[in-house]
Design an enzyme around this catalytic site. Structure first.
Site, PDB file in Angstrom:
ATOM      1  N   SER A 162      -2.282  46.536  32.237  1.00  0.00           N
ATOM      2  CA  SER A 162      -3.079  45.308  32.332  1.00  0.00           C
ATOM      3  C   SER A 162      -2.196  44.254  32.992  1.00  0.00           C
ATOM      4  CB  SER A 162      -3.502  44.848  30.938  1.00  0.00           C
ATOM      5  OG  SER A 162      -2.359  44.448  30.206  1.00  0.00           O
ATOM      6  N   PRO A 171      22.156  55.580  32.402  1.00  0.00           N
ATOM      7  CA  PRO A 171      21.722  55.872  31.041  1.00  0.00           C
ATOM      8  C   PRO A 171      22.823  55.762  29.977  1.00  0.00           C
ATOM      9  CG  PRO A 171      21.153  57.657  32.555  1.00  0.00           C
ATOM     10  CD  PRO A 171      22.052  56.743  33.290  1.00  0.00           C
ATOM     11  N   LYS A 211      14.223  43.099  37.312  1.00  0.00           N
ATOM     12  CA  LYS A 211      15.687  43.252  37.420  1.00  0.00           C
ATOM     13  C   LYS A 211      16.156  42.906  38.838  1.00  0.00           C
ATOM     14  CE  LYS A 211      16.797  45.118  33.255  1.00  0.00           C
ATOM     15  NZ  LYS A 211      17.642  44.455  32.255  1.00  0.00           N
ATOM     16  N   LEU A 261      22.809  48.051  23.204  1.00  0.00           N
ATOM     17  CA  LEU A 261      23.981  47.680  23.993  1.00  0.00           C
ATOM     18  C   LEU A 261      24.437  46.259  23.693  1.00  0.00           C
ATOM     19  CD1 LEU A 261      22.938  49.307  27.404  1.00  0.00           C
ATOM     20  CD2 LEU A 261      24.200  50.309  25.474  1.00  0.00           C
ATOM     21  N   TYR A 299      18.148  50.539  39.409  1.00  0.00           N
ATOM     22  CA  TYR A 299      16.888  50.438  40.165  1.00  0.00           C
ATOM     23  C   TYR A 299      16.552  48.990  40.527  1.00  0.00           C
ATOM     24  CZ  TYR A 299      14.468  50.132  35.516  1.00  0.00           C
ATOM     25  OH  TYR A 299      14.043  49.803  34.252  1.00  0.00           O
TER      26      TYR A 299
HETATM   27  C1  HXC Z   1       0.753  50.223  28.596  1.00  0.00           C
HETATM   28  C2  HXC Z   1       1.400  48.559  27.131  1.00  0.00           C
HETATM   29  C3  HXC Z   1       2.296  49.449  26.500  1.00  0.00           C
HETATM   30  C4  HXC Z   1       2.386  50.792  26.985  1.00  0.00           C
HETATM   31  C5  HXC Z   1       2.442  47.527  25.523  1.00  0.00           C
HETATM   32  N1  HXC Z   1       1.513  47.387  26.477  1.00  0.00           N
HETATM   33  N2  HXC Z   1       2.937  48.769  25.507  1.00  0.00           N
HETATM   34  N3  HXC Z   1       0.656  48.935  28.167  1.00  0.00           N
HETATM   35  N4  HXC Z   1       1.596  51.132  28.038  1.00  0.00           N
HETATM   36  N5  HXC Z   1       3.213  51.693  26.456  1.00  0.00           N
HETATM   37  C6  HXC Z   1       0.736  46.187  26.807  1.00  0.00           C
HETATM   38  C7  HXC Z   1      -0.075  45.659  25.622  1.00  0.00           C
HETATM   39  O1  HXC Z   1      -1.305  46.345  25.468  1.00  0.00           O
HETATM   40  C8  HXC Z   1      -0.263  44.201  26.041  1.00  0.00           C
HETATM   41  O2  HXC Z   1      -1.238  44.065  27.048  1.00  0.00           O
HETATM   42  C9  HXC Z   1       1.064  43.874  26.704  1.00  0.00           C
HETATM   43  O3  HXC Z   1       1.616  45.115  27.117  1.00  0.00           O
HETATM   44  C10 HXC Z   1       2.025  43.184  25.760  1.00  0.00           C
HETATM   45  O4  HXC Z   1       2.222  44.030  24.631  1.00  0.00           O
HETATM   46  P1  HXC Z   1       2.624  43.458  23.208  1.00  0.00           P
HETATM   47  O5  HXC Z   1       2.840  44.617  22.311  1.00  0.00           O
HETATM   48  O6  HXC Z   1       1.668  42.397  22.788  1.00  0.00           O
HETATM   49  O7  HXC Z   1       3.977  42.698  23.601  1.00  0.00           O
HETATM   50  P2  HXC Z   1       5.239  42.316  22.753  1.00  0.00           P
HETATM   51  O8  HXC Z   1       4.957  42.352  21.272  1.00  0.00           O
HETATM   52  O9  HXC Z   1       5.739  41.058  23.356  1.00  0.00           O
HETATM   53  O10 HXC Z   1       6.272  43.517  23.028  1.00  0.00           O
HETATM   54  C11 HXC Z   1       6.916  43.658  24.276  1.00  0.00           C
HETATM   55  C12 HXC Z   1       7.125  45.131  24.679  1.00  0.00           C
HETATM   56  C13 HXC Z   1       7.808  45.924  23.520  1.00  0.00           C
HETATM   57  C14 HXC Z   1       7.941  45.139  25.950  1.00  0.00           C
HETATM   58  C15 HXC Z   1       5.757  45.766  24.944  1.00  0.00           C
HETATM   59  O11 HXC Z   1       8.034  47.270  23.930  1.00  0.00           O
HETATM   60  C16 HXC Z   1       9.115  45.318  23.133  1.00  0.00           C
HETATM   61  O12 HXC Z   1       9.158  44.461  22.227  1.00  0.00           O
HETATM   62  N6  HXC Z   1      10.240  45.705  23.789  1.00  0.00           N
HETATM   63  C17 HXC Z   1      11.583  45.121  23.551  1.00  0.00           C
HETATM   64  C18 HXC Z   1      12.691  46.119  23.591  1.00  0.00           C
HETATM   65  C19 HXC Z   1      12.698  47.027  24.791  1.00  0.00           C
HETATM   66  O13 HXC Z   1      11.721  47.168  25.513  1.00  0.00           O
HETATM   67  N7  HXC Z   1      13.864  47.706  24.978  1.00  0.00           N
HETATM   68  C20 HXC Z   1      14.031  48.677  26.028  1.00  0.00           C
HETATM   69  C21 HXC Z   1      14.845  48.106  27.131  1.00  0.00           C
HETATM   70  S1  HXC Z   1      15.364  49.458  28.076  1.00  0.00           S
HETATM   71  P3  HXC Z   1      -2.780  43.614  26.734  1.00  0.00           P
HETATM   72  O14 HXC Z   1      -3.404  43.529  28.079  1.00  0.00           O
HETATM   73  O15 HXC Z   1      -3.340  44.709  25.869  1.00  0.00           O
HETATM   74  O16 HXC Z   1      -2.679  42.296  26.028  1.00  0.00           O
HETATM   75  C22 HXC Z   1      15.658  49.024  29.631  1.00  0.00           C
HETATM   76  C23 HXC Z   1      16.412  50.125  30.361  1.00  0.00           C
HETATM   77  C24 HXC Z   1      16.386  49.990  31.846  1.00  0.00           C
HETATM   78  O17 HXC Z   1      15.330  47.979  30.077  1.00  0.00           O
HETATM   79  C25 HXC Z   1      17.090  51.102  32.606  1.00  0.00           C
HETATM   80  C26 HXC Z   1      17.221  52.464  32.015  1.00  0.00           C
HETATM   81  C27 HXC Z   1      18.095  53.406  32.824  1.00  0.00           C
HETATM   82  P1  NAP Z   2      17.282  47.379  23.115  1.00  0.00           P
HETATM   83  O1  NAP Z   2      18.138  47.722  21.957  1.00  0.00           O
HETATM   84  O2  NAP Z   2      15.811  47.549  22.976  1.00  0.00           O
HETATM   85  O3  NAP Z   2      17.623  45.895  23.523  1.00  0.00           O
HETATM   86  C1  NAP Z   2      16.707  44.947  23.947  1.00  0.00           C
HETATM   87  C2  NAP Z   2      16.946  43.684  23.148  1.00  0.00           C
HETATM   88  O4  NAP Z   2      16.183  42.623  23.691  1.00  0.00           O
HETATM   89  C3  NAP Z   2      16.551  43.836  21.679  1.00  0.00           C
HETATM   90  O5  NAP Z   2      17.621  43.412  20.863  1.00  0.00           O
HETATM   91  C4  NAP Z   2      15.363  42.898  21.521  1.00  0.00           C
HETATM   92  O6  NAP Z   2      15.369  42.291  20.227  1.00  0.00           O
HETATM   93  C5  NAP Z   2      15.620  41.880  22.622  1.00  0.00           C
HETATM   94  N1  NAP Z   2      14.396  41.248  23.091  1.00  0.00           N
HETATM   95  C6  NAP Z   2      13.292  41.851  23.591  1.00  0.00           C
HETATM   96  N2  NAP Z   2      12.362  40.945  23.896  1.00  0.00           N
HETATM   97  C7  NAP Z   2      12.902  39.732  23.603  1.00  0.00           C
HETATM   98  C8  NAP Z   2      12.426  38.409  23.728  1.00  0.00           C
HETATM   99  N3  NAP Z   2      11.209  38.131  24.200  1.00  0.00           N
HETATM  100  N4  NAP Z   2      13.239  37.385  23.333  1.00  0.00           N
HETATM  101  C9  NAP Z   2      14.478  37.672  22.854  1.00  0.00           C
HETATM  102  N5  NAP Z   2      14.978  38.900  22.726  1.00  0.00           N
HETATM  103  C10 NAP Z   2      14.188  39.917  23.096  1.00  0.00           C
HETATM  104  O7  NAP Z   2      17.714  48.207  24.413  1.00  0.00           O
HETATM  105  P2  NAP Z   2      19.121  48.419  25.149  1.00  0.00           P
HETATM  106  O8  NAP Z   2      19.088  49.776  25.690  1.00  0.00           O
HETATM  107  O9  NAP Z   2      20.234  48.009  24.276  1.00  0.00           O
HETATM  108  O10 NAP Z   2      19.009  47.402  26.372  1.00  0.00           O
HETATM  109  C11 NAP Z   2      19.894  46.317  26.526  1.00  0.00           C
HETATM  110  C12 NAP Z   2      19.968  45.920  27.991  1.00  0.00           C
HETATM  111  O11 NAP Z   2      20.536  46.974  28.747  1.00  0.00           O
HETATM  112  C13 NAP Z   2      18.641  45.598  28.646  1.00  0.00           C
HETATM  113  O12 NAP Z   2      18.806  44.524  29.555  1.00  0.00           O
HETATM  114  C14 NAP Z   2      18.319  46.857  29.402  1.00  0.00           C
HETATM  115  O13 NAP Z   2      17.462  46.631  30.484  1.00  0.00           O
HETATM  116  C15 NAP Z   2      19.713  47.229  29.861  1.00  0.00           C
HETATM  117  N6  NAP Z   2      19.894  48.626  30.259  1.00  0.00           N
HETATM  118  C16 NAP Z   2      19.884  49.606  29.316  1.00  0.00           C
HETATM  119  C17 NAP Z   2      20.108  50.920  29.714  1.00  0.00           C
HETATM  120  C18 NAP Z   2      20.169  52.039  28.717  1.00  0.00           C
HETATM  121  O14 NAP Z   2      20.309  53.186  29.130  1.00  0.00           O
HETATM  122  N7  NAP Z   2      20.093  51.773  27.429  1.00  0.00           N
HETATM  123  C19 NAP Z   2      20.316  51.205  31.058  1.00  0.00           C
HETATM  124  C20 NAP Z   2      20.303  50.173  31.992  1.00  0.00           C
HETATM  125  C21 NAP Z   2      20.104  48.877  31.576  1.00  0.00           C
HETATM  126  P3  NAP Z   2      14.034  41.903  19.419  1.00  0.00           P
HETATM  127  O15 NAP Z   2      13.096  43.039  19.549  1.00  0.00           O
HETATM  128  O16 NAP Z   2      14.548  41.678  18.030  1.00  0.00           O
HETATM  129  O17 NAP Z   2      13.521  40.637  20.030  1.00  0.00           O
END
Ligand code: HXC
Ligand code: NAP
Length: 291
Positions: free
Chosen positions: A112, A198, A170, A26, A155
């Site tokens: 954790s 979504p 959030k 997004l 949420y």
């Molecule tokens: C349980 C988990 C886990 C899982 C990671 N961990 N994944 N625990 N189940 N599936 C634990 C790890 O074991 C570790 O704990 C801790 O979380 C940190 O994990 P890392 O991999 O070291 O962290 P990091 O590399 O910083 O990655 C962060 C992340 C990863 C959040 C885990 O998924 C990420 O980079 N996400 C960024 C993009 C993202 O999430 N986009 C989606 C947004 S959608 P320990 O104890 O082992 O050290 C969204 C939509 C909302 O927000 C609304 C929808 C309608």
């Molecule tokens: P996404 O593509 O995974 O976007 C998350 C972004 O955050 C990635 O570009 C990621 O880039 C960046 N990011 C994660 N950890 C970061 C950190 N520590 N520092 C800097 N950047 C970081 O997912 P998305 O669906 O587009 O989500 C965008 C936003 O919309 C989020 O706030 C999410 O909660 C919200 N949202 C999404 C939905 C949906 O249905 N998709 C619904 C409601 C709300 P890097 O991994 O490169 O760092």
């Protein structure tokens, strides 16, 4: 028609906007539209290679200017450096879009302490870090007006099982939005939020609906309008809230979810399942009780 861009040409001309997490999903869609509307955009995330290739792609597509900056929003010093890089390149910044997030589904008792912290740190602390750094800059430099837009989700106020760290974070972001909308209005800084339902993206779907969960739980069925959101629909709303057209909107959270959260909330919404033909019989039964 819901895939059509909405705002007038040049609606964001001369604006400099920072989009955290602007290299995917997004964030990228909103960046693309800001560029089409004439803004210069700084995109940030942890992955500079991804950001650099998105810069090439979007500059070519829109003719706009993109500055990619590596920045982990969890680290305040990196955020300050990202702000410096923005000012060095463009001389000013008008808008901050706090979009970066982390999330995954899990029963809370399996998490954790570090896993819980990781989500809070990205979503709540990351938004705080960017907001504080940019806010201090705007206040010190006596800039006339600036806008902060925070991406939350529905949420933030209903809460949600299985994504408890994200819901907690959030909710904090929403409280911050409303609090600073009042406190920093005197400096000309507006705060608003968008609560999307979504909108399929790879980042979210990989972590929230892994494997065949996406087939088992058809998100469309949870939504009164029976469809998910289109990225342009969100981009239209974000561009409006970033633009001067929304100058009098401050402290608002706009839901864009096709009615999803209300469908889950209304006491008798389950009656949607009653076939039309059955209503004659039900009405007769209710009326019969009168006598
Ligand atoms: C349980 C988990 C886990 C899982 C990671 N961990 N994944 N625990 N189940 N599936 C634990 C790890 O074991 C570790 O704990 C801790 O979380 C940190 O994990 P890392 O991999 O070291 O962290 P990091 O590399 O910083 O990655 C962060 C992340 C990863 C959040 C885990 O998924 C990420 O980079 N996400 C960024 C993009 C993202 O999430 N986009 C989606 C947004 S959608 P320990 O104890 O082992 O050290 C969204 C939509 C909302 O927000 C609304 C929808 C309608
Ligand atoms: P996404 O593509 O995974 O976007 C998350 C972004 O955050 C990635 O570009 C990621 O880039 C960046 N990011 C994660 N950890 C970061 C950190 N520590 N520092 C800097 N950047 C970081 O997912 P998305 O669906 O587009 O989500 C965008 C936003 O919309 C989020 O706030 C999410 O909660 C919200 N949202 C999404 C939905 C949906 O249905 N998709 C619904 C409601 C709300 P890097 O991994 O490169 O760092």
């Amino acid at each position: 028609m819901y895939n059509e861009p909405m705002l007038k040409e040049n609606a964001l001309k001369d604006k400099v906007i920072v989009v955290t997490g602007g290299g995917s999903g997004l964030g990228k869609a909103m960046t693309n539209y800001f560029l089409e509307l004439g803004a210069d955009v700084v995109i940030t995330s942890r992955n500079i290679d991804k950001l650099s290739s998105v810069k090439e792609e979007l500059e070519q597509k829109t003719g706009g200017k993109v500055l990619p900056v590596q920045c982990d929003v969890r680290n305040y010093e990196e955020v300050e450096n990202m702000l410096k890089a923005t000012l060095q390149e463009f001389g000013k910044v008008d808008g901050l879009l706090n979009n970066a997030a982390g999330n995954f589904i899990s029963p809370t008792e399996r998490l954790s302490s570090n896993a819980f912290d990781t989500i809070i740190d990205i979503v709540l602390k990351g938004t705080k870090n960017c907001t504080l750094a940019f806010g201090k800059h705007w206040i010190d430099s006596k800039q006339q007006k600036a806008t902060v837009l925070n991406i939350v989700t529905t949420y933030a106020w209903t809460g949600s099982a299985y994504v408890v760290p994200s819901a907690t974070a959030k909710a904090g972001v929403l409280a911050m939005t409303r609090s600073l909308a009042v406190e920093w209005a005197k400096y000309g800084i507006r705060f608003n939020a968008i609560a999307p339902g979504p909108f399929p993206t790879k980042g979210a779907w990989d972590r929230l609906l892994p494997g065949d969960l996406k087939d088992k739980f058809d998100m469309k069925k949870k939504i009164p309008l029976r469809r998910v959101g289109e990225h342009q629909e969100l981009a239209n709303l974000a561009a409006y809230l970033m633009s001067d057209y929304s100058s009098y909107i401050n402290g608002e959270v706009v839901t864009i979810d096709g009615g999803e959260w209300l469908q889950g909330a209304g006491e008798f919404n389950m009656l949607e399942a009653i076939p039309k033909e059955m209503w004659d019989m039900l009405e007769a039964m209710i009326r019969a009780k009168k006598s």
